[in-house]
Motif scaffolding. Structure first.
Motif, mmCIF file in Angstrom:
data_model
loop_
_atom_site.group_PDB
_atom_site.id
_atom_site.type_symbol
_atom_site.label_atom_id
_atom_site.label_comp_id
_atom_site.label_asym_id
_atom_site.label_seq_id
_atom_site.Cartn_x
_atom_site.Cartn_y
_atom_site.Cartn_z
ATOM 1 N N ASP A 46 -42.507 32.940 -92.195
ATOM 2 C CA ASP A 46 -43.708 32.700 -91.386
ATOM 3 C C ASP A 46 -43.403 32.632 -89.887
ATOM 4 N N ASP A 47 -42.177 33.000 -89.489
ATOM 5 C CA ASP A 47 -41.916 33.038 -88.041
ATOM 6 C C ASP A 47 -41.876 34.485 -87.554
ATOM 7 N N ILE A 48 -42.557 34.727 -86.443
ATOM 8 C CA ILE A 48 -42.641 36.087 -85.885
ATOM 9 C C ILE A 48 -41.417 36.283 -84.991
ATOM 10 N N ARG A 49 -40.614 37.314 -85.305
ATOM 11 C CA ARG A 49 -39.358 37.502 -84.569
ATOM 12 C C ARG A 49 -39.404 38.803 -83.772
ATOM 13 N N PHE A 50 -39.101 38.703 -82.505
ATOM 14 C CA PHE A 50 -39.084 39.908 -81.669
ATOM 15 C C PHE A 50 -38.267 39.644 -80.422
ATOM 16 N N LEU A 51 -38.054 40.686 -79.641
ATOM 17 C CA LEU A 51 -37.374 40.542 -78.360
ATOM 18 C C LEU A 51 -38.407 40.673 -77.253
ATOM 19 N N LEU A 52 -38.419 39.702 -76.367
ATOM 20 C CA LEU A 52 -39.251 39.806 -75.163
ATOM 21 C C LEU A 52 -38.281 40.209 -74.057
ATOM 22 N N GLY A 53 -38.270 41.488 -73.713
ATOM 23 C CA GLY A 53 -37.200 41.988 -72.855
ATOM 24 C C GLY A 53 -35.894 41.828 -73.607
ATOM 25 N N ASP A 54 -34.966 41.049 -73.056
ATOM 26 C CA ASP A 54 -33.679 40.817 -73.721
ATOM 27 C C ASP A 54 -33.647 39.496 -74.469
ATOM 28 N N GLU A 55 -34.724 38.718 -74.360
ATOM 29 C CA GLU A 55 -34.704 37.372 -74.939
ATOM 30 C C GLU A 55 -35.320 37.351 -76.331
ATOM 31 N N GLU A 56 -34.647 36.635 -77.203
ATOM 32 C CA GLU A 56 -35.133 36.544 -78.580
ATOM 33 C C GLU A 56 -36.254 35.510 -78.696
ATOM 34 N N ARG A 57 -37.250 35.825 -79.477
ATOM 35 C CA ARG A 57 -38.318 34.863 -79.760
ATOM 36 C C ARG A 57 -38.490 34.735 -81.269
ATOM 37 N N ARG A 58 -38.690 33.491 -81.719
ATOM 38 C CA ARG A 58 -39.046 33.209 -83.123
ATOM 39 C C ARG A 58 -40.221 32.248 -83.056
ATOM 40 N N LEU A 59 -41.409 32.747 -83.320
ATOM 41 C CA LEU A 59 -42.609 31.926 -83.100
ATOM 42 C C LEU A 59 -43.216 31.492 -84.427
ATOM 43 N N ARG A 60 -43.563 30.231 -84.473
ATOM 44 C CA ARG A 60 -44.186 29.691 -85.681
ATOM 45 C C ARG A 60 -45.394 28.870 -85.240
ATOM 46 N N GLY A 61 -46.430 28.838 -86.076
ATOM 47 C CA GLY A 61 -47.559 27.949 -85.806
ATOM 48 C C GLY A 61 -48.526 28.459 -84.746
ATOM 49 N N ILE A 62 -48.463 29.762 -84.428
ATOM 50 C CA ILE A 62 -49.394 30.324 -83.424
ATOM 51 C C ILE A 62 -50.506 31.077 -84.152
ATOM 52 N N ASP A 63 -51.712 30.995 -83.630
ATOM 53 C CA ASP A 63 -52.853 31.723 -84.181
ATOM 54 C C ASP A 63 -52.483 33.206 -84.309
ATOM 55 N N PRO A 64 -52.476 33.744 -85.530
ATOM 56 C CA PRO A 64 -52.027 35.135 -85.691
ATOM 57 C C PRO A 64 -53.002 36.162 -85.111
ATOM 58 N N GLN A 65 -54.212 35.705 -84.723
ATOM 59 C CA GLN A 65 -55.117 36.657 -84.068
ATOM 60 C C GLN A 65 -55.064 36.548 -82.549
ATOM 61 N N MET A 66 -54.067 35.802 -82.046
ATOM 62 C CA MET A 66 -53.868 35.815 -80.595
ATOM 63 C C MET A 66 -53.397 37.226 -80.211
#
Ligand SMILES: Cc1cc2nc3c(=O)[nH]c(=O)nc-3n(C[C@H](O)[C@H](O)[C@H](O)COP(=O)(O)OP(=O)(O)OC[C@H]3O[C@@H](n4cnc5c(N)ncnc54)[C@H](O)[C@@H]3O)c2cc1C
Ligand code: FES
Ligand code: FES
Length: 495
Positions: free
Chosen positions: A7-27
């Motif tokens: 349930d965590d969204i994983r991606f790179l924002l530029g060179d930085e890693e992000r693992r996001l949980r608990g965010i409105d998925p329609q944002m």
């Protein structure tokens, strides 16, 4: 063995890693960048995919160990669709020492910006061209920038900036290494190959990885909204303020992205974007390729799918009339059960398609036109680029010794669904292709349809233009060279 969902969204924002949980998925990606990351370089102009101020570049694995880049409109993409990708914004272009990227420098040098509101979006479209190697070709530059609107600078200096900026070869050793390294990081980030299953008070969001998973999810959640490229669905949220629950995203389903010739048929998976299908469709018929090129903008074509254009059932979608004229078939799937129907039978009435709850469009099959068949598709809209169709006429005609041996005529924008012009076809089939029969067919065409008047065109205009498109077909198929003259005249009209 099936991997457990995460349930965590994983991606790179530029060179930085992000693992996001608990965010409105329609944002939307745009709201996330601006409101959560405070990266406010990416602007909101229209929030409906039209103006390009929100353009970002997405990098994703190309399946060959490298990276593929594409521009999208961040305003109509939902955050979970970033999973496994790299997102680049205008903030990522500047070097660590503060020097501008070549495309930014070119905008400065050519005075390509005044108020600057549109500028970050233009810069990202220019950056995409730079990543693709750059070009001097005016047509290619226009095409890449058609989805970015500027009200004050005017396009001349920006086009000049595109030429001046040049580009980078993907084979450049440093660039090649950089892309491989990012692809490797993305692969490691999502090495679990798990689908996302996000449960949030604002709604649930699933990202199946296989067609089997998608089919199963839709059986479990028959009322779910299927999300493909989001170029229609995104607007339901940003403009109509709808909440969707649950959403099942098919953009990560690898086996739905295939575009392949199987014998004489082109199979287009429901997840294939216009950009992915463009070359193959253009290979079937140059008019089909040109029609795809005129759908929306580069950003829209990089996200929107042929399958979504069919599934939404719009009477003014561009692909259905063309594909019906070519005799395309649709494969629908529910659970493990598939059925294949002629595409024309899918459209029952306005807003009503032959698709049961829990069923989805798996692919569309487009037969290659026979050698003796000539295919034409004419899109009429108020603007040449980035505009919705008022009338679209698609014709597949087979002539034998001056006689119409076979003919399929389909129109969009003339009825509540894309529809064959049966009386027009009957007026010509088996008859000599001459001006007398053309006139009879024009009259029959007026009986085939009772179009409506709306902001795009009046009913009288629609009828007349449909008849004139038939006449255009006649001239193009009977007078050698007339097609070139007509296209030339059209280009002048839009210059
Ligand atoms: C700025 C802009 C310009 C545009 N220009 C054009 C244009 O020139 N011509 C044109 O025809 N359209 C245009 N469109 C409309 C849109 O881009 C197309 O209809 C596009 O093909 C939709 O595909 P999508 O993948 O984005 O679908 P989505 O928005 O993801 O979905 C569209 C609909 O289809 C359903 N759906 C999607 N895939 C499936 C599936 N596999 N099975 C079942 N249901 C499914 C969704 O639930 C939804 O109801 C434009 C849109 C925008 C925002
Ligand atoms: S804000 Fe206009 S296209 Fe996204
Ligand atoms: S510089 Fe003002 S809108 Fe383009």
């Amino acid at each position: 063995m099936t991997t457990a969902p995460r349930d965590d969204i994983r991606f790179l924002l530029g060179d930085e890693e992000r693992r996001l949980r608990g965010i409105d998925p329609q944002m939307t990606v745009l709201n996330y960048l601006r409101l959560q990351e405070r990266k406010c370089g990416t602007k909101e102009g229209c929030a409906e995919g039209d103006c390009g101020a929100c353009t970002v570049v997405l990098g994703e694995a190309d399946g060959k160990g490298g990276l593929h880049y594409r521009t999208v409109n961040a305003c109509i993409q939902f955050l979970p669709t970033l999973d496994g990708k790299q997102v680049l914004t205008v903030e990522h272009l500047k070097s660590p020492d503060g020097s501008l990227h070549p495309v930014q420098q070119a905008m400065v040098d050519t005075h390509g910006s005044q108020c600057g509101f549109c500028t970050p979006g233009f810069v990202m479209s220019l950056y995409q061209m730079w990543l693709d190697g750059g070009t001097d070709d005016r047509g290619a530059i226009n095409d890449a920038l058609a989805g970015n609107l500027c009200r004050c600078t005017g396009y001349g200096p920006i086009i000049e900036a595109a030429r001046k900026a040049g580009g980078i070869a993907a084979s450049d050793p440093v660039e090649h290494h950089r892309r491989m390294a990012i692809a490797d990081r993305l692969a490691r980030l999502t090495s679990d190959k798990a689908m996302l299953a996000i449960e949030h008070p604002a709604g649930r969001f699933f990202t199946p990885k296989t067609a089997d998973q998608l089919a199963q999810l839709l059986v479990t959640h028959p009322d779910a909204t299927v999300l493909a490229g989001g170029t229609d669905v995104g607007l339901w949220v940003t403009k109509h303020l709808r909440r969707l629950d649950p959403v099942i995203y098919l953009g990560d389903v690898a086996d739905l992205k295939t575009v392949a010739m199987v014998g004489d048929d082109l199979h287009i998976g429901a997840g294939a974007t216009y950009s992915a299908a463009h070359d193959a469709l253009g290979h079937l018929s140059p008019d089909l390729g040109e029609l795809v090129r005129r759908i929306g903008s580069r950003q829209i074509r990089n996200a929107g799918t042929v399958g979504g254009n069919i599934a939404n059932g719009s009477p003014i979608g561009d692909m259905p009339p063309a594909l019906i004229a070519l005799g395309a078939r649709l494969v629908l799937r529910m659970g493990d059960v598939r059925r294949e129907i002629p595409l024309q039978d899918f459209f029952i009435a306005y807003g009503k398609q032959d698709r049961a709850k829990g069923e989805f469009v798996e692919k569309v099959i487009v037969p290659k036109p026979a050698n003796a068949t000539q295919f034409r598709a004419y899109k009429i809209s108020k603007r040449f680029d980035q505009d919705i169709t008022a009338v679209l006429g698609a014709f597949a005609i087979t002539l034998e010794n001056g006689v119409v041996a076979d003919l399929r005529v389909t129109f969009g924008g003339m009825a509540a669904t894309p529809m064959r012009a049966r009386q027009c076809e009957d007026a010509l089939r088996g008859k000599p292709w001459n001006t007398a029969n053309l006139e009879a067919a024009r009259q029959a065409l007026a009986r085939d349809f009772t179009p409506m008047s709306d902001m795009r065109a009046s009913k009288e205009y629609r009828t007349l233009v449909a008849q004139n498109l038939l006449t255009r077909l006649y001239f193009e198929t009977t007078s050698p060279g007339v097609a070139t003259r007509l296209v030339g005249a059209e280009a002048m009209a839009h210059a």
